[in-house]
Motif scaffolding. Structure first.
Motif, PDB file in Angstrom:
ATOM      1  N   GLU A 223       0.845  -1.181   0.000  1.00  0.00           N
ATOM      2  CA  GLU A 223       0.000   0.000   0.000  1.00  0.00           C
ATOM      3  C   GLU A 223       0.893   1.248   0.000  1.00  0.00           C
ATOM      4  O   GLU A 223       2.066   1.171   0.388  1.00  0.00           O
ATOM      5  CB  GLU A 223      -0.898   0.006   1.242  1.00  0.00           C
ATOM      6  CG  GLU A 223      -2.057  -0.961   1.167  1.00  0.00           C
ATOM      7  CD  GLU A 223      -3.079  -0.567   0.103  1.00  0.00           C
ATOM      8  OE1 GLU A 223      -3.473   0.625   0.055  1.00  0.00           O
ATOM      9  OE2 GLU A 223      -3.453  -1.451  -0.704  1.00  0.00           O
ATOM     10  N   PRO A 224       0.377   2.401  -0.428  1.00  0.00           N
ATOM     11  CA  PRO A 224       1.188   3.627  -0.347  1.00  0.00           C
ATOM     12  C   PRO A 224       1.638   3.899   1.085  1.00  0.00           C
ATOM     13  O   PRO A 224       0.971   3.520   2.052  1.00  0.00           O
ATOM     14  CB  PRO A 224       0.235   4.717  -0.853  1.00  0.00           C
ATOM     15  CG  PRO A 224      -0.764   3.988  -1.687  1.00  0.00           C
ATOM     16  CD  PRO A 224      -0.918   2.640  -1.055  1.00  0.00           C
ATOM     17  N   GLY A 225       2.763   4.601   1.210  1.00  0.00           N
ATOM     18  CA  GLY A 225       3.289   4.936   2.520  1.00  0.00           C
ATOM     19  C   GLY A 225       2.443   5.979   3.235  1.00  0.00           C
ATOM     20  O   GLY A 225       1.581   6.637   2.625  1.00  0.00           O
ATOM     21  N   PRO A 226       2.689   6.176   4.531  1.00  0.00           N
ATOM     22  CA  PRO A 226       1.883   7.131   5.321  1.00  0.00           C
ATOM     23  C   PRO A 226       1.888   8.541   4.762  1.00  0.00           C
ATOM     24  O   PRO A 226       0.876   9.233   4.802  1.00  0.00           O
ATOM     25  CB  PRO A 226       2.538   7.081   6.705  1.00  0.00           C
ATOM     26  CG  PRO A 226       3.271   5.771   6.747  1.00  0.00           C
ATOM     27  CD  PRO A 226       3.697   5.479   5.335  1.00  0.00           C
ATOM     28  N   GLY A 227       3.036   8.981   4.242  1.00  0.00           N
ATOM     29  CA  GLY A 227       3.123  10.351   3.729  1.00  0.00           C
ATOM     30  C   GLY A 227       2.202  10.573   2.549  1.00  0.00           C
ATOM     31  O   GLY A 227       1.533  11.610   2.441  1.00  0.00           O
ATOM     32  N   LEU A 228       2.134   9.598   1.623  1.00  0.00           N
ATOM     33  CA  LEU A 228       1.283   9.742   0.444  1.00  0.00           C
ATOM     34  C   LEU A 228      -0.195   9.676   0.839  1.00  0.00           C
ATOM     35  O   LEU A 228      -1.031  10.410   0.307  1.00  0.00           O
ATOM     36  CB  LEU A 228       1.620   8.647  -0.578  1.00  0.00           C
ATOM     37  CG  LEU A 228       1.318   8.967  -2.046  1.00  0.00           C
ATOM     38  CD1 LEU A 228       2.093  10.199  -2.501  1.00  0.00           C
ATOM     39  CD2 LEU A 228       1.651   7.779  -2.933  1.00  0.00           C
ATOM     40  N   ILE A 229      -0.518   8.810   1.794  1.00  0.00           N
ATOM     41  CA  ILE A 229      -1.907   8.707   2.268  1.00  0.00           C
ATOM     42  C   ILE A 229      -2.336  10.008   2.952  1.00  0.00           C
ATOM     43  O   ILE A 229      -3.445  10.517   2.730  1.00  0.00           O
ATOM     44  CB  ILE A 229      -2.054   7.506   3.223  1.00  0.00           C
ATOM     45  CG1 ILE A 229      -1.879   6.189   2.437  1.00  0.00           C
ATOM     46  CG2 ILE A 229      -3.399   7.537   3.927  1.00  0.00           C
ATOM     47  CD1 ILE A 229      -1.851   4.951   3.306  1.00  0.00           C
ATOM     48  N   GLU A 230      -1.473  10.577   3.773  1.00  0.00           N
ATOM     49  CA  GLU A 230      -1.805  11.830   4.455  1.00  0.00           C
ATOM     50  C   GLU A 230      -2.000  12.956   3.438  1.00  0.00           C
ATOM     51  O   GLU A 230      -2.894  13.795   3.582  1.00  0.00           O
ATOM     52  CB  GLU A 230      -0.697  12.200   5.444  1.00  0.00           C
ATOM     53  CG  GLU A 230      -0.885  13.551   6.130  1.00  0.00           C
ATOM     54  CD  GLU A 230      -2.207  13.641   6.914  1.00  0.00           C
ATOM     55  OE1 GLU A 230      -2.685  14.770   7.110  1.00  0.00           O
ATOM     56  OE2 GLU A 230      -2.765  12.580   7.317  1.00  0.00           O
ATOM     57  N   LEU A 231      -1.164  12.968   2.372  1.00  0.00           N
ATOM     58  CA  LEU A 231      -1.313  13.992   1.341  1.00  0.00           C
ATOM     59  C   LEU A 231      -2.670  13.861   0.652  1.00  0.00           C
ATOM     60  O   LEU A 231      -3.344  14.865   0.376  1.00  0.00           O
ATOM     61  CB  LEU A 231      -0.174  13.861   0.306  1.00  0.00           C
ATOM     62  CG  LEU A 231      -0.226  14.832  -0.875  1.00  0.00           C
ATOM     63  CD1 LEU A 231      -0.192  16.272  -0.409  1.00  0.00           C
ATOM     64  CD2 LEU A 231       0.947  14.552  -1.830  1.00  0.00           C
ATOM     65  N   GLN A 232      -3.098  12.622   0.380  1.00  0.00           N
ATOM     66  CA  GLN A 232      -4.424  12.415  -0.219  1.00  0.00           C
ATOM     67  C   GLN A 232      -5.514  13.010   0.685  1.00  0.00           C
ATOM     68  O   GLN A 232      -6.434  13.683   0.206  1.00  0.00           O
ATOM     69  CB  GLN A 232      -4.675  10.928  -0.453  1.00  0.00           C
ATOM     70  CG  GLN A 232      -6.041  10.646  -1.078  1.00  0.00           C
ATOM     71  CD  GLN A 232      -6.651   9.341  -0.597  1.00  0.00           C
ATOM     72  OE1 GLN A 232      -6.305   8.858   0.487  1.00  0.00           O
ATOM     73  NE2 GLN A 232      -7.551   8.781  -1.391  1.00  0.00           N
ATOM     74  N   GLN A 233      -5.403  12.737   1.993  1.00  0.00           N
ATOM     75  CA  GLN A 233      -6.411  13.244   2.925  1.00  0.00           C
ATOM     76  C   GLN A 233      -6.406  14.769   2.973  1.00  0.00           C
ATOM     77  O   GLN A 233      -7.466  15.407   3.038  1.00  0.00           O
ATOM     78  CB  GLN A 233      -6.147  12.664   4.327  1.00  0.00           C
ATOM     79  CG  GLN A 233      -6.329  11.153   4.407  1.00  0.00           C
ATOM     80  CD  GLN A 233      -7.741  10.732   3.988  1.00  0.00           C
ATOM     81  OE1 GLN A 233      -8.733  11.290   4.478  1.00  0.00           O
ATOM     82  NE2 GLN A 233      -7.818   9.759   3.093  1.00  0.00           N
TER      83      GLN A 233
END
Length: 1001
Positions: A223-233
């Motif tokens: 899955e994408p890393g935490p940084g990419l997920i947070e950017l999506q949010q």
């Protein structure tokens, strides 16, 4: 000096001029030293890395290369430091070292603007792939990979610095290209998402995240890393405060395919110039490219990017100025100076980009307004799209090219990489989900894209028919393209809904003279030269002196494409040509066809006079360029013209190896014995026997040609008689070219008969005469004979030198069948030197080239060479398979040389397997074939094979007698077995010595 490895290896002088480093090995040495900056590289390591097979004296060989490199760079440039050599240069004179240093300094800087400038300078040093041309070599592989990783890290840092500066728009397309190439790098993905969001394209940013998630899951199971997920949010919550750009540009509904480099180039021009005009034929994608550039440049224009669609405007009054004012929301107030001047005054203090779309039909009005805005509103920049340039001061024209199309014969993978195919597939898949390029449809898809000339609109129209017709049927129906391609989008302008409407729009803007010239150009196939255009386009109201200006006008209007530089060629896109031919009145069309045929017959007659001398290369290439026109002329010409054309094209067809085309054409023009001789010879050269009536009264050159063909594929006795009579005729007429040709062929005959000395005399005299005539093809033939003679007497160094000289000649003339044979000849030399790996490599190179160019003779020569090497390395099954594949082919000809060798080799295979009866049968057949050739060496080989078979069967005395007879035959012609070819004889001799004790000589 400065050194570049971030792209092709380059050396620059202090004044910026390039330094030429000659010889591939010397360049490789320089690259190896540059891959180790500031470090000593041992001579042994250099030898291992620079040669596939280290030379006999590696240290001395490296020293020789170093001397040559010093001669270019200076005596102190390469220092001797035990145990090897050091490149003596300052660190930052090497672009790779400077790149790393700049990137490090940029990271240490605190100001994003300084960082961006330094990263830009660092990345600007890259001119292509690191160590381009050497990246796969052992000495450069690690360095190239390390530099590529550092380049990507620098790009990630550079993107983040620019995002801090709000430079969102230009980053969008730059990062789109990078992420396509490196889809698993999450920092690049994050930067791309931030750039899209900052450019006002939040939905596209979220699409990037979903694509990253899919790729990571499919390729790595992650899955994408935490940084990419947070950017999506954060994007979903709209937590970024970037102000969306102003303007009225529509959001793209589809991806822009194959234009990332074009978009970058146009952005660069807009940064430098205030007026850029995108030109090109209708449907080439000017508007779509302009919109992409406009979106990317949005951040640079605080007052917005504004699209003004002019397709529906008319060229009168101040309608254009009014349309611009309306789009910009300016009030319609009366002004004594007029709308244009009021518009210029209103824009004086603004910084905006105007995208003026579809200007060609209102070109004068747009040019006037653009000139006024350039003078009066310094903050305004203009990006125009038009089928012709505005033609005013300050304009930079950027022709939008069609998308690249696959080459004929490309494989499915290569087809799928073409940008035209990628667009076609993307649009077809939108209507037919799951559609993709496959092994089954690749050829049809490539044909469609080529016949649509890579024009995006035509490709999109064609793609709508895939669901109903499939690709194969669609490709077959493209002759009716104007009736077929009518399914454009309902929301598109009327002029873009059908292919015919696209061209109608341009045609209606032409003058009568322009229409006349354009229509007459359509008679050509695959373009024409200026001379042909002037000859065929003048008349009926067009003066010859006017043609050049009319051609220039049609080029400016994007209806005529100029290809090549010296000389240029003029070509119509296929759809434009088809449209023009439909417009031609029937009587003019027929008259043009006949004029076209007469012109190209005359051209062939002029060319034939130059194909046996110093202008050979130039005229070969000119006829290559006109191949389609010459074929069309032959199809159109009456019987008399056709005979003239075929007779003058015969020698060209021979030089280019187009034997089947020559045979087919000669059969249609058969009248005299000369025609018969050429037809018979071309039939033999296609690989088929000649069964027709012998041409008794042929002239010297026709008789010589038939003798040449008989030498390769027919009867040696017939070849000798034909060549003898031709030589007598040439000497009577003092035809020095003919004498050279006959002597060279006689040299072939004599070496087959075992007359080595006589063969050498003939070949050397032939070479001297061909050199005097400056005929490179003739030199190639004579050099080939001399190379074979050197090989026979065991002088492999001289043989290799001759064959390499022939290789260079063949390559200079683009004679690819001859090039294949020279590579295989070099393979034979490697085989005789017991270098089997190199022999296989050279023969395989020759084989691939022969297959590519459908040259059966060259393919046979290469594959038999591979079989020879396989047997000598004990790979008997492989050898037999390769040999049997060519036995029946050789048996179709009167010439037995090929069959004799193959039968001998198959016999040795059977003997090495211990099968005496099969070996004996094969060698007896081989002896019969060898005896028919009259070649003592071929007979000796058959005797040696029979000796092995009899020895295996226990008939040792008979075997010994046959070996002695073979020895006597070889000695009689001064061609003893070379050491590398003694394996079979030595093996048989050892068995006989054990059985009999002693043997004769």
């Amino acid at each position: 000096m400065r050194f570049g490895v971030l792209g092709p290896l380059t050396v620059w002088r202090a004044d910026g001029g390039q330094v030429t480093v000659p010889e591939a090995k010397v360049r490789a040495l320089l690259a190896a030293l540059l891959a180790n900056p500031g470090r000593v590289v041992s001579a042994d390591r250099l030898a291992d890395e620079l040669w596939d097979r280290p030379p006999a004296h590696p240290v001395r060989a490296v020293q020789t290369l170093v001397s040559r490199l010093r001669a270019v760079l200076g005596a102190e440039a390469v220092l001797r430091r035990p145990p090897g050599y050091l490149l003596n240069v300052e660190d930052e004179t090497v672009d790779a070292v400077r790149f790393v240093a700049l990137a490090d300094r940029a990271r240490a800087a605190g100001d994003p603007r300084v960082q961006a400038e330094m990263f830009s300078e660092a990345l600007g040093l890259w001119r292509g792939q690191a160590f381009d041309g050497f990246a796969d070599e052992p000495f450069a592989r690690a360095a190239a990979a390390r530099l590529e990783e550092q380049r990507l890290l620098a790009w990630e840092d550079y993107a983040e610095a620019r995002l801090e500066l709000g430079d969102h728009g230009p980053l969008v397309s730059e990062l789109a290209e990078l992420t396509r190439g490196h889809p698993l790098r999450e920092r690049l993905r994050a930067a791309h998402m931030r750039a899209l969001y900052g450019a006002g394209r939040a939905s596209a940013a979220l699409d990037v995240f979903q694509d990253a998630r899919r790729v990571l899951n499919e390729d790595l199971g992650l899955e994408p890393g935490p940084g990419l997920i947070e950017l999506q949010q954060q994007i979903l919550r709209q937590e970024f405060a970037d102000r969306p750009p102003q303007g009225n540009l529509p959001e793209p509904l589809t991806d822009l395919v194959g234009r990332s480099r074009a978009a970058a180039d146009v952005r660069g021009l807009l940064n430098e110039e205030r007026l850029v005009t995108l030109t090109g034929p209708g449907g080439v994608g000017k508007t779509r490219l302009a919109l992409e550039v406009g979106h990317a440049q949005a951040e640079a224009f605080p007052d917005g990017v504004w699209l003004v669609e002019l397709g529906g405007e008319r060229p009168h009054g101040e309608r254009i100025s009014e349309a611009v004012a309306f789009v910009l929301g300016l009030r319609d107030e009366p002004s004594p100076s007029g709308v244009s001047h009021r518009l210029a005054e209103a824009l004086r203090g603004r910084r905006l980009l105007l995208v003026l779309d579809n200007c060609e039909h209102v070109i004068d009005a747009v040019a006037g307004l653009a000139g006024l805005l350039l003078r009066r509103a310094p903050g305004v920049r203009i990006l125009a799209t038009s089928r012709e340039p505005l033609g005013i001061a300050g304009e930079r024209q950027w022709p939008v090219p069609p998308l690249d199309v696959p080459e004929a014969g490309a494989g499915p993978q290569e087809v799928a990489q073409s940008s035209a195919v990628r667009l076609f597939v993307a649009r077809a898949a939108a209507a037919s989900p799951g559609f993709a390029v496959s092994a089954e449809n690749a050829e049809a898809v490539a044909t469609i894209c080529r016949r649509m000339d890579g024009i995006p609109l035509a490709l999109e129209l064609a793609s709508t028919r895939v669901r109903v017709l499939g690709t194969t049927e669609l490709a077959h129906r493209l002759d009716d393209r104007f009736g077929l391609l009518v399914g454009g989008r309902r929301d598109a302008p009327a002029r873009q809904r059908t292919l015919k409407a696209v061209i109608d729009w341009s045609w209606n803007l032409l003058t009568g003279a322009e229409r006349a010239v354009l229509g007459r150009l359509a008679i050509h196939r695959d373009g024409c030269a200026l001379e042909a255009a002037e000859a065929l386009c003048s008349g009926r109201g067009v003066k010859p002196a006017e043609v050049v200006d009319l051609l220039a006008s049609l080029v400016n209007r994007s209806l005529l494409v100029v290809t090549g530089d010296d000389p240029p060629r003029y070509r119509l896109l296929e759809s434009v040509a088809a449209y023009c031919l439909e417009k031609l009145p029937e009587d003019e069309h027929e008259a043009l066809r006949q004029a076209h045929a007469r012109y190209y017959v005359s051209l062939a007659e002029r060319a034939d006079a130059h194909l046996r001398g110093g202008d050979q290369q130039r005229w070969l290439r000119r006829l290559d360029a006109e191949a389609a026109n010459l074929r069309a002329a032959l199809d159109t010409a009456d019987e008399h013209l056709a005979r003239r054309l075929v007779r003058r094209m015969a020698w060209y067809w021979l030089l280019r190896g187009r034997f089947a085309e020559a045979r087919r054409s000669l059969a249609l023009a058969l009248e005299t014995d000369d025609d018969g001789a050429w037809l018979a010879g071309m039939t033999l050269l296609t690989g088929e026997p000649w069964r027709g009536r012998p041409p008794v009264e042929a002239s010297g050159r026709a008789r010589w040609f038939l003798g040449y063909a008989e030498t390769l594929f027919g009867s040696l006795e017939a070849a000798e008689e034909l060549n003898r009579r031709a030589l007598d005729d040439f000497r009577d007429k003092k035809d020095r070219w003919g004498i050279a040709a006959s002597l060279t062929v006689r040299g072939l005959h004599r070496y087959v008969r075992g007359d080595i000395a006589g063969s050498r005399l003939d070949a050397e005299e032939g070479l001297a005469l061909f050199t005097e005539a400056r005929d490179q093809w003739g030199r190639l033939q004579a050099i080939g004979v001399l190379g074979r003679l050197a090989e026979i007497v065991g002088d492999y160094h001289a043989a290799e030198a001759r064959h390499r000289e022939g290789l260079a000649l063949a390559e200079s003339l683009d004679l690819w069948g001859e090039v294949s044979v020279r590579w295989s000849e070099l393979g034979r030399i490697a085989l005789l030197s017991s270098d089997f790996a190199r022999a296989d490599k050279l023969h395989e190179r020759g084989r691939r080239l022969a297959v590519t160019h459908a040259d059966r003779r060259a393919q046979e020569f290469a594959e038999v060479g591979l079989a020879l090497a396989a047997r000598r390395q004990g790979r008997l099954d492989e050898a037999e398979k390769r040999l049997r594949a060519w036995l029946d082919w050789n048996r179709e000809f009167d010439a037995e040389n090929g069959a004799a060798l193959i039968l001998a080799e198959l016999g040795f295979v059977a003997e090495q397997r211990g099968d005496a009866p099969v070996a004996l049968e094969l060698h007896e057949q081989g002896l019969a074939a060898a005896s028919a050739t009259g070649d003592p060496r071929a007979v000796a080989l058959a005797y040696e094979g029979l000796a092995g078979a009899h020895s295996l069967a226990g008939r040792h005395e008979e075997a010994a007698r046959l070996l002695n007879e073979a020895f006597r035959l070889r000695e009689s012609v001064g061609a003893p077995l070379p050491p590398a070819e003694r394996g079979d004889v030595d093996r048989i001799t050892a068995v006989l010595r054990t059985a009999l004790g002693t043997l004769g000589p």
